[in-house]
Design a protein around this motif. Structure first.
Motif, short mmCIF file in Angstrom:
data_model
loop_
_atom_site.label_atom_id
_atom_site.label_comp_id
_atom_site.label_asym_id
_atom_site.label_seq_id
_atom_site.Cartn_x
_atom_site.Cartn_y
_atom_site.Cartn_z
N GLU A 49 -13.75 2.78 -2.16
CA GLU A 49 -13.20 4.13 -2.12
C GLU A 49 -11.69 4.08 -2.21
O GLU A 49 -11.06 3.06 -1.93
N GLU A 50 -11.10 5.21 -2.61
CA GLU A 50 -9.66 5.28 -2.73
C GLU A 50 -9.07 5.96 -1.50
O GLU A 50 -9.56 7.01 -1.07
N PHE A 51 -8.03 5.35 -0.93
CA PHE A 51 -7.42 5.92 0.26
C PHE A 51 -6.68 7.20 -0.07
O PHE A 51 -5.99 7.31 -1.07
N SER A 52 -6.85 8.18 0.80
CA SER A 52 -6.10 9.42 0.68
C SER A 52 -5.80 9.95 2.07
O SER A 52 -6.69 10.01 2.92
N VAL A 53 -4.55 10.30 2.31
CA VAL A 53 -4.19 10.82 3.63
C VAL A 53 -4.86 12.15 3.90
O VAL A 53 -4.95 12.60 5.04
N LYS A 54 -5.33 12.80 2.85
CA LYS A 54 -5.92 14.13 3.00
C LYS A 54 -7.34 14.08 3.53
O LYS A 54 -7.81 15.03 4.15
N ASN A 55 -8.07 12.97 3.27
CA ASN A 55 -9.49 12.97 3.64
C ASN A 55 -9.88 11.87 4.63
O ASN A 55 -11.05 11.68 4.92
N TYR A 60 -10.83 -0.26 2.40
CA TYR A 60 -11.12 0.73 1.37
C TYR A 60 -11.53 0.06 0.06
O TYR A 60 -12.41 0.55 -0.66
N TYR A 83 0.83 -1.19 0.00
CA TYR A 83 0.00 0.00 0.00
C TYR A 83 0.87 1.26 0.00
O TYR A 83 2.09 1.19 0.20
N PRO A 84 0.25 2.44 -0.20
CA PRO A 84 1.01 3.69 -0.19
C PRO A 84 1.79 3.86 1.11
O PRO A 84 1.27 3.56 2.19
#
Length: 299
Positions: free
Chosen positions: A44-50, A39, A4-5
């Motif tokens: 949904e797509e993981f994003s550290v921002k949201n 996710y 993962y990221p």
């Protein structure tokens, strides 16, 4: 494992900065991977921002609905907290969404317990006519009389014995040493075993100082102590499932029921935290009720 990221960077952080062992690193990485699997499930797509605390709470709820035990959930949460702490350190997020994530309350299974009559019956069931009989009597007396873990018992050395002062030096978890009082009965059986049985064994090199030996002259194994206790339970028709640790539980509970100070019992058991010892106070509700009735000013 999902790559993962931030996977590789997080792995490097765990190994280099946290200094965790390989197994611990793998466990953390696997736990965080479960979040990314979640996710995928919700599309949904993981994003550290949201990412938010509500998403994390829903994730833990999802794990619970899948049947994951509370202990495992707690470990996953620990992994997540480390992951988001790493992201904070790297300046990738400004707010840690795992701050409000509480570990589930872990159920603490009450230990099995033997009463004094059952303990006496087990000790009496030992066949003292056999060479190992006196050794086994001594083992049971030490397990119950000192509250030792089985590993502490089998690694107990002659040099750890201080019969005149009536204490033994015990090496517990993390090689932490503690002093434990030992009663006259346990000392008597140890002395008989040492002078009448052990003295006749051909002791193998490196085992000279261990108290409890097998017939080959080597240090006793954990499994042999378990086997001996199971056999005695069968011999007296005891229906409880017991082990060496049952004697430790009984030691602590009987002391507390008799009025022993909880911190003194903590010291003798080698518990680093008083909360670990407190589990024994839940075993006898009548005893606790009696304490309240006798000592509380508002009863």
């Amino acid at each position: 494992m999902i790559n993962y990221p931030y996977h590789n960077a997080f792995k490097a952080y765990l190994k280099l900065e946290r200094g965790l062992a390989e197994n611990s690193v793998d466990a953390y990485l696997n736990d965080v991977a479960k979040l990314f699997q979640y996710y995928e499930v919700i599309g949904e797509e993981f994003s550290v921002k949201n990412i938010s605390d509500s998403v994390l709470h829903n994730f833990i709820k999802w794990l619970s609905e899948l049947g994951m035990l509370a202990n495992t959930q707690a470990r996953v949460i620990s992994g997540l907290k480390s992951f988001f702490h790493y992201l904070m350190l790297e300046g990738l997020i400004e707010i840690d969404p795992s701050q409000q994530l509480d570990s589930p309350k872990l159920s603490r299974k009450l230990p099995d317990l033997l009463n004094v009559i059952e303990i006496n019956a087990l000790i009496e069931a030992v066949d003292a006519s056999k060479p190992e009989g006196m050794r086994n009597k001594a083992i049971l007396e030490v397990l119950y009389g000192c509250g030792l873990r089985v590993t502490e018992l089998i690694t107990l050395r002659i040099s750890d014995l201080h019969p005149i002062q009536e204490y033994i030096k015990v090496t517990g978890k993390g090689n932490k040493e503690r002093i434990v009082p030992i009663g006259g009965t346990a000392l008597k059986f140890i002395a008989i075993y040492l002078s009448q049985v052990r003295v006749h064994l051909a002791i193998k090199k490196g085992n000279e100082d261990y108290i409890f030996l097998n017939r080959m002259g080597s240090r006793l194994s954990r499994i042999s102590v378990f086997t001996m206790i199971k056999a005695l339970a069968t011999a007296i028709g005891l229906k409880k499932s017991i082990s060496p640790h049952t004697f430790r539980h009984s030691f602590a509970t009987h002391l507390i029921e008799g009025g022993a100070d909880l911190r003194a019992v903590q010291e003798m058991l080698g518990h680093s935290s008083i909360t670990t010892t407190e589990v024994y106070t839940h075993l006898d509700k009548d005893y606790l009720r009696g304490v309240i009735t006798q000592f509380h000013p508002r009863t």
